[in-house]
Design a protein around this motif. Structure first.
Motif, short mmCIF file in Angstrom:
data_model
loop_
_atom_site.label_atom_id
_atom_site.label_comp_id
_atom_site.label_asym_id
_atom_site.label_seq_id
_atom_site.Cartn_x
_atom_site.Cartn_y
_atom_site.Cartn_z
N SER A 254 3.56 -9.32 13.06
CA SER A 254 2.67 -10.58 12.48
C SER A 254 2.10 -10.23 11.13
CB SER A 254 1.56 -10.94 13.67
OG SER A 254 0.41 -10.02 13.80
N ASN A 255 1.37 -8.82 11.01
CA ASN A 255 0.86 -8.66 9.85
C ASN A 255 2.04 -8.43 8.68
OD1 ASN A 255 0.27 -6.02 7.78
ND2 ASN A 255 -1.48 -7.21 8.13
N ALA A 256 2.92 -7.92 9.02
CA ALA A 256 4.10 -7.75 8.05
C ALA A 256 4.64 -9.15 7.79
CB ALA A 256 5.29 -7.15 8.64
N SER A 257 4.72 -10.34 8.58
CA SER A 257 4.94 -11.45 8.50
C SER A 257 4.03 -12.24 7.40
CB SER A 257 4.84 -12.34 9.39
OG SER A 257 6.09 -12.01 10.50
N ALA A 258 2.71 -11.88 7.37
CA ALA A 258 1.71 -12.62 6.69
C ALA A 258 1.81 -11.87 5.13
CB ALA A 258 0.26 -12.15 7.13
N VAL A 259 2.10 -10.58 5.19
CA VAL A 259 2.17 -9.91 3.82
C VAL A 259 3.19 -10.24 3.19
CG1 VAL A 259 2.57 -7.49 2.73
CG2 VAL A 259 1.01 -7.81 4.46
N ILE A 260 4.40 -10.46 4.04
CA ILE A 260 5.68 -11.11 3.26
C ILE A 260 5.54 -12.37 2.49
CG2 ILE A 260 8.08 -12.00 3.50
CD1 ILE A 260 8.58 -10.19 5.94
N ALA A 261 4.65 -13.34 3.22
CA ALA A 261 4.28 -14.56 2.61
C ALA A 261 3.41 -14.67 1.42
CB ALA A 261 3.66 -15.51 3.75
N GLU A 262 2.44 -13.57 1.42
CA GLU A 262 1.64 -13.17 0.47
C GLU A 262 2.31 -12.72 -0.79
OE1 GLU A 262 -2.68 -12.06 2.47
OE2 GLU A 262 -1.16 -10.34 1.99
N GLY A 263 3.24 -11.98 -0.65
CA GLY A 263 4.46 -11.40 -1.54
C GLY A 263 5.04 -12.47 -2.45
N GLU A 264 5.53 -13.59 -1.44
CA GLU A 264 6.24 -14.39 -2.03
C GLU A 264 5.40 -15.47 -2.84
OE1 GLU A 264 9.48 -14.71 -2.11
OE2 GLU A 264 10.22 -13.46 -0.40
N VAL A 265 4.06 -15.70 -2.49
CA VAL A 265 3.23 -16.56 -3.19
C VAL A 265 2.97 -15.59 -4.62
CG1 VAL A 265 1.05 -17.62 -3.23
CG2 VAL A 265 2.31 -17.84 -1.09
#
Length: 337
Positions: free
Chosen positions: A149-160
């Motif tokens: 779940s942390n990886a999913s959040a980090v991916i979204a942050e990276g895309e933003v």
């Protein structure tokens, strides 16, 4: 196999074949889970998801979960569902990315958003994210859930972060590395780390596998970004120059801009801001990148991160799994040669 990167240009060409052979049986079980869990009473969902999942991807991320489990001599079955969860996270992000980037091609095929439209692509991406979390919850490990779940959040942050950096010629190398570390390397790292959790191995081994995946992910993305200036749709599954025309400032541009004279800096500013995006402009961009050795140095950085990945699994016992994981790093870098 030596625990150092293959010398590119030698007679043997690195391949993913050892990784594919190592994980073939387990991947069959993972694929069964993927096919079962992407089903829905709403026909558009499996149709759209199946278009992307069947699109010829190498399944690199779930294979890393399976290979890491083999490296640790794990004999259970929990990693099958978790590898499927990893692939669902990746597939969902691809669906969303293609909408954000207005992409036409993915792995040489028309993207889902071009065929079914942006709303359907976004919503099916959401569906796949939900399926990934169902699989995590079914596994029953709060630690695994936290990692993925942390990886999913980090991916979204990276895309933003990447979205807010588009057409910004002032993007520096550190922020660029932060972006690719989040949007690409985070899932590579998590995919490897969860194998150590299900195998109940020490934190130090978790950290080693995390470092392997993270450094491999950075190297993989560096090569992808370099290939935008040297490849074609047949090799990359997208047209050469897509990043250039979309105003994405990747490391080849960062280095070429930093080394340019006044005329060159004006060219890069105009290009990134969308005023120089013709085929002739792209050809000039490629020439400027080559003339400043920006491409060579991007690939040198990829080799550096690749070596860090290989070093991270150095303490583990040798064998087919370790050899395959080393060669996967070599393959990721050799794609540019």
């Amino acid at each position: 196999m030596s625990a150092t990167l293959h010398r590119l240009g030698a007679s043997r060409t690195p391949s993913l074949d050892p990784m594919l052979a190592l994980t073939a049986h387990d991947m069959n079980l993972v694929n069964q889970t993927i096919l079962a869990r992407m089903q829905s009473d709403i026909p558009l969902i499996p149709e759209l998801a199946g278009h992307l999942i069947a699109g010829g991807g190498k399944r690199m991320r779930p294979m890393l979960t399976l290979a890491s489990a083999r490296l640790l001599d794990y004999s259970g079955t929990r990693h099958h569902r978790l590898a499927a969860a990893v692939e669902f996270i990746h597939t969902a992000t691809l669906l969303h990315d293609d909408v954000v980037d207005s992409s036409d091609l993915r792995r040489g095929r028309r993207t889902a958003n071009i065929i079914w439209g942006n709303p359907a692509s976004v919503l099916v991406g959401d569906f796949l994210f939900s399926r990934s979390f169902e699989l995590m919850v079914e596994d029953g490990s709060l630690k695994v859930l936290k990692i993925l779940s942390n990886a999913s959040a980090v991916i979204a942050e990276g895309e933003v972060n990447q979205l807010t950096a588009v057409r910004r010629i002032d993007l520096d190398e550190q922020r660029y590395l932060d972006i690719i570390g989040a949007k690409t390397a985070a899932l590579f790292a998590a995919a490897c780390r969860i194998a150590a959790v299900v195998a109940e191995r020490p934190e130090a081994e978790e950290a080693s596998l995390d470092a392997y995946g993270r450094n491999l992910g950075v190297a993989f993305q560096l090569v992808d970004d370099a290939l935008d200036y040297v490849s074609d749709a047949g090799t990359m599954g997208k047209d050469a120059g897509d990043d250039f025309r979309e105003g994405k400032v990747t490391l080849p541009i960062i280095l070429a801009h930093a080394r340019a004279d006044a005329e060159g800096r004006r060219f890069w500013k105009d290009a990134v801001e969308g005023r120089r995006d013709s085929d002739a402009d792209f050809a000039e961009a490629v020439a400027r990148i080559r003339d400043t050795r920006a491409l060579d140095d991007t690939l040198a950085r990829a080799r550096h991160y690749g070596q860090r990945a290989v070093d991270a699994i150095g303490p583990f016992a040798g064998g087919a799994a370790k050899d395959a994981m080393v060669e996967a790093v070599e393959f990721a870098i050799a794609r540019a040669y």
